[in-house]
Motif scaffolding. Structure first.
Motif, PDB file in Angstrom:
ATOM      1  N   GLY A  17       0.481  -1.298  -0.050  1.00  0.00           N
ATOM      2  CA  GLY A  17       0.305   0.032  -0.467  1.00  0.00           C
ATOM      3  C   GLY A  17       1.385   1.218   0.159  1.00  0.00           C
ATOM      4  O   GLY A  17       1.603   1.820   1.133  1.00  0.00           O
ATOM      5  N   ILE A  18       0.217   2.238  -0.582  1.00  0.00           N
ATOM      6  CA  ILE A  18       1.786   3.198  -0.989  1.00  0.00           C
ATOM      7  C   ILE A  18      -0.289   4.670  -0.155  1.00  0.00           C
ATOM      8  O   ILE A  18      -0.709   4.780  -1.473  1.00  0.00           O
ATOM      9  N   ILE A  19       0.228   5.326   0.139  1.00  0.00           N
ATOM     10  CA  ILE A  19      -0.267   6.368   0.354  1.00  0.00           C
ATOM     11  C   ILE A  19       0.287   7.801   0.644  1.00  0.00           C
ATOM     12  O   ILE A  19       1.448   8.256   1.265  1.00  0.00           O
ATOM     13  N   GLY A  20      -0.383   8.262  -0.268  1.00  0.00           N
ATOM     14  CA  GLY A  20       0.417   9.714  -1.001  1.00  0.00           C
ATOM     15  C   GLY A  20       1.263   9.008  -2.447  1.00  0.00           C
ATOM     16  O   GLY A  20       2.234   8.528  -2.129  1.00  0.00           O
ATOM     17  N   LEU A  21       1.128   9.328  -3.853  1.00  0.00           N
ATOM     18  CA  LEU A  21       0.979   9.474  -4.967  1.00  0.00           C
ATOM     19  C   LEU A  21       1.445  10.767  -5.087  1.00  0.00           C
ATOM     20  O   LEU A  21       1.165  10.842  -6.270  1.00  0.00           O
ATOM     21  N   GLY A  22       2.573  11.265  -4.707  1.00  0.00           N
ATOM     22  CA  GLY A  22       3.200  12.285  -5.124  1.00  0.00           C
ATOM     23  C   GLY A  22       3.707  11.615  -6.122  1.00  0.00           C
ATOM     24  O   GLY A  22       4.159  10.687  -6.272  1.00  0.00           O
ATOM     25  N   ASP A  23       5.360  12.328  -6.195  1.00  0.00           N
ATOM     26  CA  ASP A  23       6.584  12.070  -7.655  1.00  0.00           C
ATOM     27  C   ASP A  23       7.117  10.518  -7.043  1.00  0.00           C
ATOM     28  O   ASP A  23       6.848   9.618  -8.105  1.00  0.00           O
ATOM     29  N   MET A  24       7.109  10.688  -5.372  1.00  0.00           N
ATOM     30  CA  MET A  24       7.903   9.635  -5.440  1.00  0.00           C
ATOM     31  C   MET A  24       7.261   8.452  -4.854  1.00  0.00           C
ATOM     32  O   MET A  24       6.748   7.515  -5.510  1.00  0.00           O
ATOM     33  N   GLY A  25       6.114   8.729  -3.851  1.00  0.00           N
ATOM     34  CA  GLY A  25       5.383   7.632  -4.346  1.00  0.00           C
ATOM     35  C   GLY A  25       4.716   6.708  -5.350  1.00  0.00           C
ATOM     36  O   GLY A  25       4.273   5.422  -5.441  1.00  0.00           O
ATOM     37  N   LEU A  26       4.436   8.336  -6.251  1.00  0.00           N
ATOM     38  CA  LEU A  26       3.997   7.186  -7.783  1.00  0.00           C
ATOM     39  C   LEU A  26       5.472   6.338  -8.141  1.00  0.00           C
ATOM     40  O   LEU A  26       4.885   4.820  -8.974  1.00  0.00           O
ATOM     41  N   LEU A  27       6.576   6.991  -8.422  1.00  0.00           N
ATOM     42  CA  LEU A  27       7.474   5.464  -9.169  1.00  0.00           C
ATOM     43  C   LEU A  27       6.950   4.916  -8.059  1.00  0.00           C
ATOM     44  O   LEU A  27       7.526   3.877  -8.899  1.00  0.00           O
ATOM     45  N   GLY A  41      -3.041   2.267  -3.917  1.00  0.00           N
ATOM     46  CA  GLY A  41      -2.811   3.059  -3.542  1.00  0.00           C
ATOM     47  C   GLY A  41      -3.372   4.416  -3.202  1.00  0.00           C
ATOM     48  O   GLY A  41      -4.153   4.120  -4.215  1.00  0.00           O
ATOM     49  N   CYS A  42      -3.735   5.445  -2.342  1.00  0.00           N
ATOM     50  CA  CYS A  42      -4.373   6.542  -3.046  1.00  0.00           C
ATOM     51  C   CYS A  42      -3.838   7.863  -2.529  1.00  0.00           C
ATOM     52  O   CYS A  42      -2.569   7.897  -2.569  1.00  0.00           O
ATOM     53  N   ASP A  43      -4.460   9.279  -2.867  1.00  0.00           N
ATOM     54  CA  ASP A  43      -4.009  10.013  -3.329  1.00  0.00           C
ATOM     55  C   ASP A  43      -5.153  10.932  -1.630  1.00  0.00           C
ATOM     56  O   ASP A  43      -5.818   9.888  -0.884  1.00  0.00           O
ATOM     57  N   ARG A  44      -5.090  12.014  -1.486  1.00  0.00           N
ATOM     58  CA  ARG A  44      -6.283  12.593  -1.357  1.00  0.00           C
ATOM     59  C   ARG A  44      -7.426  12.652  -1.549  1.00  0.00           C
ATOM     60  O   ARG A  44      -7.631  11.971  -2.461  1.00  0.00           O
ATOM     61  N   GLU A  45      -8.653  12.516  -0.820  1.00  0.00           N
ATOM     62  CA  GLU A  45      -9.309  11.148  -0.943  1.00  0.00           C
ATOM     63  C   GLU A  45     -10.272  12.450  -2.045  1.00  0.00           C
ATOM     64  O   GLU A  45     -11.508  12.092  -2.002  1.00  0.00           O
ATOM     65  N   GLU A  46     -10.238  13.835  -1.576  1.00  0.00           N
ATOM     66  CA  GLU A  46     -11.478  14.950  -2.366  1.00  0.00           C
ATOM     67  C   GLU A  46     -10.927  15.471  -3.876  1.00  0.00           C
ATOM     68  O   GLU A  46     -11.794  15.012  -5.339  1.00  0.00           O
ATOM     69  N   ILE A  47     -10.126  14.064  -4.001  1.00  0.00           N
ATOM     70  CA  ILE A  47      -9.267  14.114  -6.122  1.00  0.00           C
ATOM     71  C   ILE A  47      -9.496  12.681  -6.345  1.00  0.00           C
ATOM     72  O   ILE A  47      -8.709  12.252  -7.347  1.00  0.00           O
ATOM     73  N   TYR A  48     -10.016  11.793  -5.103  1.00  0.00           N
ATOM     74  CA  TYR A  48     -10.231  10.130  -5.545  1.00  0.00           C
ATOM     75  C   TYR A  48     -10.766  10.052  -6.840  1.00  0.00           C
ATOM     76  O   TYR A  48     -10.347   9.014  -7.732  1.00  0.00           O
ATOM     77  N   LYS A  54      -6.915   9.624 -13.771  1.00  0.00           N
ATOM     78  CA  LYS A  54      -5.737   9.553 -14.077  1.00  0.00           C
ATOM     79  C   LYS A  54      -5.192   8.266 -14.142  1.00  0.00           C
ATOM     80  O   LYS A  54      -4.642   8.230 -15.195  1.00  0.00           O
ATOM     81  N   TYR A  55      -4.979   7.456 -13.506  1.00  0.00           N
ATOM     82  CA  TYR A  55      -3.952   6.460 -13.071  1.00  0.00           C
ATOM     83  C   TYR A  55      -4.812   5.114 -13.416  1.00  0.00           C
ATOM     84  O   TYR A  55      -4.178   3.829 -13.946  1.00  0.00           O
ATOM     85  N   SER A  56      -5.880   5.596 -14.546  1.00  0.00           N
ATOM     86  CA  SER A  56      -6.683   4.370 -14.630  1.00  0.00           C
ATOM     87  C   SER A  56      -5.811   3.048 -15.667  1.00  0.00           C
ATOM     88  O   SER A  56      -6.071   2.022 -15.709  1.00  0.00           O
ATOM     89  N   LYS A  57      -4.932   3.288 -16.261  1.00  0.00           N
ATOM     90  CA  LYS A  57      -4.614   1.991 -16.817  1.00  0.00           C
ATOM     91  C   LYS A  57      -2.939   2.364 -16.603  1.00  0.00           C
ATOM     92  O   LYS A  57      -2.468   0.722 -17.181  1.00  0.00           O
ATOM     93  N   GLU A  58      -2.117   2.503 -15.575  1.00  0.00           N
ATOM     94  CA  GLU A  58      -1.263   1.525 -14.745  1.00  0.00           C
ATOM     95  C   GLU A  58      -1.897   0.431 -13.932  1.00  0.00           C
ATOM     96  O   GLU A  58      -2.670  -0.128 -13.766  1.00  0.00           O
ATOM     97  N   LYS A  59      -1.176  -0.640 -13.938  1.00  0.00           N
ATOM     98  CA  LYS A  59      -1.395  -1.539 -12.897  1.00  0.00           C
ATOM     99  C   LYS A  59      -1.194  -1.933 -11.260  1.00  0.00           C
ATOM    100  O   LYS A  59      -2.027  -2.633 -11.192  1.00  0.00           O
ATOM    101  N   PHE A  60      -1.591  -0.398 -10.995  1.00  0.00           N
ATOM    102  CA  PHE A  60      -1.125  -0.130  -9.310  1.00  0.00           C
ATOM    103  C   PHE A  60      -3.134  -0.139  -9.511  1.00  0.00           C
ATOM    104  O   PHE A  60      -3.577   0.092 -10.191  1.00  0.00           O
ATOM    105  N   GLU A  61      -3.866   0.074  -8.006  1.00  0.00           N
ATOM    106  CA  GLU A  61      -4.908  -0.106  -7.981  1.00  0.00           C
ATOM    107  C   GLU A  61      -5.154   1.135  -6.993  1.00  0.00           C
ATOM    108  O   GLU A  61      -4.730   1.233  -5.733  1.00  0.00           O
ATOM    109  N   ILE A  62      -6.593   2.414  -7.700  1.00  0.00           N
ATOM    110  CA  ILE A  62      -6.256   3.571  -6.377  1.00  0.00           C
ATOM    111  C   ILE A  62      -7.562   3.122  -5.630  1.00  0.00           C
ATOM    112  O   ILE A  62      -8.430   2.461  -6.139  1.00  0.00           O
TER     113      ILE A  62
END
Length: 441
Positions: A17-27, A41-48, A54-62
């Motif tokens: 699990g990755i909490i925070g998908l800034g540049d390094m979290g995303l890496l 992973g997740c980022d701020r809930e208000e931009i869920y 944005k990351y719908s084509k990635e191999k990880f789940e939001i």
């Protein structure tokens, strides 16, 4: 050594699990998922919804927020700003899966570990990490600190197996060791190049357009400073403000800058020379006469933002670099002792300082020019004021003030940042390749 069967089993049964998908979290999310791990992973809930799209084509789940991430993850990494770590851990820690491992990758571990100890359940293990490079740097061969604060050896093996896909060099440290070393290798040098940017901003000067800023060392200073201002402010604020070891060093850098500038404007050549040469002996005295310098003017001349043909190099005291080495001397820091935990930028900071201090005749000329030539005095004055400004901001512990100063300068340089970043990347790549060649010999 972990067996292939065990790794296969972990990839089939464990969730990262990755909490925070800034540049390094995303890496991390991308690299782990591409290596076959199940990653959420997740980022701020208000931009869920935006994040999910944005990351719908990635191999990880939001997922919606850190509660959803924490309750199903076997290893949770908090990849958030250092100033927010306590608030976010407090919010999501109660949802941590029983028996899970939790860590963070902030640049300062003291507040991170404090938050984990205060808010995580006792049945949760703690292993933190920190990749000592930016998100746009190739992770191969770069230092990656692993801090086993409260965990079994088996859990440590699991974390190291997970991060092995980054092909980084694992460095085992305690949280205290990490914070001391990162301060030693980054605080002073960040202060120097942040101060350069602010000084140019206050002078309304694009240095690559000025005849005073011509030459290889000048190119390196400009590219490194603009590279820093092309990143996010909190990357540097977290280290400077939350790391107690960094405070002392940033204060010393401002003091060294002030002391040396006073000697320059008072024309105290001998006193200036005596002080600087003591610093040179302390920092570089162990280098033999056959030491191969990392940088040279011919190499650095290649990386100029100027569109004009190279002109004649102007007198320059190189106050910013003199103050870096003086600070190391005053603080008793030998930067070569920490090369195992050095970032790409630090290696270049050190290479630039080494080039000035150890190239025949360069240091002598800088000291002479500083005391006898006045054309550069306005630049040195603005730089001294900027260094003291950063020192004051850090001593106040004011993140908002730090952000305002950083982003105002960032906006000033905004038109050139994409080009400067591309050129800076090329410069760093060229220099790091040279470092590897040197190490292989």
């Amino acid at each position: 050594m972990v067996s292939e069967e065990t790794i296969k089993e972990w990839k089939a049964t464990k969730t990262i699990g990755i909490i925070g998908l800034g540049d390094m979290g995303l890496l991390y999310a991308r690299r782990f998922s591409e290596d076959g791990w199940k990653v959420v992973g997740c980022d701020r809930e208000e931009i869920y919804q935006d994040t999910k799209e944005k990351y719908s084509k990635e191999k990880f789940e939001i997922l919606k927020n850190g509660h959803y991430v924490s309750r199903i993850s076997d290893y949770v990494i908090y990849s958030v700003e250092a100033e927010n770590i306590k608030k976010i851990v407090k919010q999501y820690a109660p949802s941590t899966k029983i028996g899970a491992i939790v860590g963070g990758q902030t640049s300062c571990k003291a507040p991170e570990i404090e938050a984990f100890e205060e808010y995580l359940p006792n049945d949760v293990e703690i292993i933190s990490v920190h990749s000592l490079h930016g998100p746009k740097v190739n992770t191969t061969g770069q230092p990656l600190v692993v801090i086993n604060h409260r965990a079994s050896l088996k859990s440590e093996e699991f974390v190291k197996t997970l991060v092995s896909c980054l092909r980084s060099k694992i460095v085992d440290l305690t949280a205290d060791e990490h914070d001391k070393i990162t301060a030693d290798t980054q605080a002073v040098t960040h202060a120097a190049f942040l101060s350069m940017g602010v000084a140019w901003h206050k002078m309304r000067l694009y240095p690559w357009k000025s005849s005073r800023w011509i030459g290889g060392l000048e190119n390196a200073k400009i590219n490194i400073s603009l590279r820093i201002f092309s990143n996010k402010w909190h990357v540097y604020a977290g280290l400077a403000i939350t790391n107690p070891s960094a405070h002392k060093q940033i204060m010393q850098y401002a003091q060294s800058t002030t002391d040396l500038f006073k000697l320059i404007i008072e024309g105290k050549n001998e006193e200036l020379k005596e002080r600087v040469y003591k610093a040179k002996k302390f920092v570089f005295g162990h280098l033999g006469s056959d030491h191969d310098l990392l940088l040279d003017d011919e190499l650095l001349q290649q990386f100029s933002l100027s569109r004009e043909p190279p002109g004649e190099q102007q007198p320059n005291s190189h106050l910013s670099l003199l103050a870096i080495v003086d600070s190391w001397y005053q603080l008793g820091i030998v930067p070569y002792d920490h090369m195992i935990c050095s970032t790409p930028l630090f290696r270049i900071f050190l290479g630039v300082s080494e080039y000035l201090f150890c190239s025949p005749g360069l240091l002598e000329k800088a000291l002479s020019d500083g005391c006898s030539e006045t054309a550069f005095r306005p630049d040195d004055l603005e730089f001294t004021v900027a260094a003291r400004t950063w020192s004051n901001i850090v001593s106040f512990g004011d993140f908002n003030l730090y952000r305002r100063e950083f982003e105002a300068t960032q906006d000033f340089f905004a038109p050139m940042l994409p080009e400067a970043n591309a050129l800076g990347n090329e410069m760093i790549k060229t220099i790091l390749n040279k470092v590897r060649e040197k190490e292989e010999k």
